[in-house]
Design an enzyme around this catalytic site. Structure first.
Site, mmCIF file in Angstrom:
data_model
loop_
_atom_site.group_PDB
_atom_site.id
_atom_site.type_symbol
_atom_site.label_atom_id
_atom_site.label_comp_id
_atom_site.label_asym_id
_atom_site.label_seq_id
_atom_site.Cartn_x
_atom_site.Cartn_y
_atom_site.Cartn_z
ATOM 1 C CG HIS A 50 4.132 10.080 3.705
ATOM 2 N ND1 HIS A 50 2.762 10.159 3.704
ATOM 3 C CD2 HIS A 50 4.573 11.038 2.865
ATOM 4 C CE1 HIS A 50 2.386 11.140 2.902
ATOM 5 N NE2 HIS A 50 3.477 11.697 2.389
ATOM 6 C CB CYS A 51 5.678 6.856 -0.933
ATOM 7 S SG CYS A 51 6.631 6.903 -2.462
ATOM 8 N N PRO A 52 6.874 10.148 -0.661
ATOM 9 C CG PRO A 52 8.993 11.132 -0.700
ATOM 10 C CD PRO A 52 8.236 9.951 -0.170
ATOM 11 N N GLY A 55 2.851 10.431 -2.990
ATOM 12 C CA GLY A 55 2.111 11.412 -2.218
ATOM 13 C C GLY A 55 1.149 10.857 -1.195
#
Length: 150
Positions: A50-52, A55
């Protein structure tokens, strides 16, 4: 009100037994290499991470775009870093390094410094994902493999 399905179900595909895990949140049998993202609350096929920064989850459908994004960001950072050094070096030959710093405060010298530190992280991330592509692995699988040895 019935009993939940078994945690693992065996399927035979092309004379090969494939184990599918059941996701109790999504109420589906996940395909191999899929994982449930607790942040997005979805099962993602070939889940990488999950890439912050973008998003959302990076998985089967968007991994190539994520990889091209970090690759182009690496190339851009290298380009800016290289030509800032060239500019400062050529300007320093004409008027001296200290005069170059005085004449262009907060622009080129600081950009060189910012690019230098950004270069390590962005190019390092791109190198890591290039390594994973070569091994046909995801970040999630690599982290799980490393955790097994700890």
């Amino acid at each position: 009100a019935g009993r939940p399905p078994p945690r693992i179900k065996n399927f035979q595909i092309n004379n090969q037994i494939v184990k599918l895990k059941y996701c109790y949140t999504c109420k589906i049998f996940r395909p191999p290499r899929a994982s449930h993202c607790s942040i997005c609350d979805n099962c993602v096929e070939r889940f990488d991470h999950h890439c912050p920064w973008v998003g959302n989850c990076v998985g089967k459908r968007n991994y190539r775009y994520f990889y091209l994004f970090i690759l182009s960001l690496s190339l851009l950072t290298i380009y800016i870093f290289t030509f800032n050094i060239v500019y400062v070096a050529l300007k320093s030959l004409k008027i001296g390094f200290l005069n170059t710093l005085k004449e262009t405060p907060g622009t080129y010298p600081s950009t060189v410094l910012i690019c230098f530190f950004t270069l390590w992280s962005v190019v390092g991330l791109t190198g890591f994902h290039t390594f994973l592509v070569a091994l046909n692995q995801t970040t999630n699988e690599d982290v799980s493999r490393v955790c097994l040895f700890l």
